[in-house]
Design an enzyme around this catalytic site. Structure first.
Site, mmCIF file in Angstrom:
data_model
loop_
_atom_site.group_PDB
_atom_site.id
_atom_site.type_symbol
_atom_site.label_atom_id
_atom_site.label_comp_id
_atom_site.label_asym_id
_atom_site.label_seq_id
_atom_site.Cartn_x
_atom_site.Cartn_y
_atom_site.Cartn_z
ATOM 1 N N GLU A 117 2.913 -54.028 10.148
ATOM 2 C CA GLU A 117 2.313 -52.816 9.602
ATOM 3 C C GLU A 117 1.003 -52.544 10.323
ATOM 4 O O GLU A 117 0.172 -53.443 10.473
ATOM 5 C CB GLU A 117 1.993 -52.988 8.104
ATOM 6 N N HIS A 145 5.497 -50.383 11.652
ATOM 7 C CA HIS A 145 5.321 -49.472 10.518
ATOM 8 C C HIS A 145 3.885 -48.935 10.524
ATOM 9 O O HIS A 145 2.998 -49.496 11.167
ATOM 10 C CB HIS A 145 5.472 -50.214 9.182
ATOM 11 N N ASP A 152 7.587 -43.451 9.601
ATOM 12 C CA ASP A 152 6.572 -44.285 10.253
ATOM 13 C C ASP A 152 7.180 -45.091 11.414
ATOM 14 O O ASP A 152 8.385 -45.347 11.388
ATOM 15 C CB ASP A 152 5.893 -45.219 9.219
ATOM 16 N N HIS A 187 9.986 -48.075 12.283
ATOM 17 C CA HIS A 187 10.761 -48.004 11.037
ATOM 18 C C HIS A 187 11.653 -46.755 11.037
ATOM 19 O O HIS A 187 12.800 -46.790 10.583
ATOM 20 C CB HIS A 187 9.790 -47.979 9.843
HETATM 21 ZN ZN ZN Z 1 7.685 -48.602 7.231
#
Ligand code: ZN
Length: 188
Positions: A121, A39, A167, A157
């Site tokens: 992330e 992400h 993303d 994602h």
């Molecule tokens: Zn995401």
């Protein structure tokens, strides 16, 4: 030579700074950790640094701090890992537990990717290149996760929730991921 990242039996990375999120629950099958989901995140979008991502994942984001926060402050979300712009690694949820990062999603016709995936992330946005240090950390982390879990694929994602998510975005360079899988989008 960098010290390798090691994932311990409790599902935590030795090199990560731990900030525990309450936003997780049990995986339906904790032995089925087969997907890594990449992400990007920045809060507010495009602004780096500060504690807002930590605050979001620990339900402490103040909706009055920024207009954008009002729409997300009540979300109960988390990720297993965050890699900041300087390459530092943070972990919020044990890899053995189900973090809430993917939402409605599907991979190989299996729904609810949170059940069987690890969320990573990268501090960033759809409009900026990621830092070399972030790829270094990501590659180390992926290597350690593959050693520990039966990972079969790495997806963005946007690959598992294409109608909702963009993303990690066009600036994420899949070619910089050292580990190639059969289903990687850019595999030669
Ligand atoms: Zn995401």
């Amino acid at each position: 030579m960098l010290e390798p990242v090691i994932i311990n039996d409790a599902g935590f990375a030795n090199k990560a700074k731990i900030i525990l999120s309450p936003n997780f629950d049990s995986r339906p099958n904790k032995f089925n950790v087969s997907l890594i989901v990449i992400h990007n995140i920045s809060l507010p979008p495009g602004i780096y640094g500060g504690n807002n991502i930590f605050d979001l994942f620990t339900n402490k984001l103040n909706p009055d701090d920024h207009e954008y926060f009002r729409s997300i402050a009540n979300l109960k979300v988390s990720s297993h890992f965050l890699i900041r712009r300087d390459g530092s690694l943070f972990q919020f949820v044990s890899c053995l537990e189900r973090a809430w990062h993917a939402g409605e999603s599907s991979w190989n016709q299996i729904n609810n990717c949170n059940d069987f995936s690890i969320g990573i992330e990268l501090e960033g946005s759809d409009y900026d290149a990621f830092e070399a240090k972030q790829y270094d950390c990501l590659n180390e982390l992926i290597e350690s996760l593959i050693k520990e879990y039966p990972i079969k694929d790495i997806k963005g994602h946007s690959d598992i929730a294409p109608s909702r998510k963009t993303d990690p975005g066009p600036y994420f360079e899949w070619s910089k991921i050292k580990t190639y899988f059969n289903q990687l989008p850019n595999k030669d």
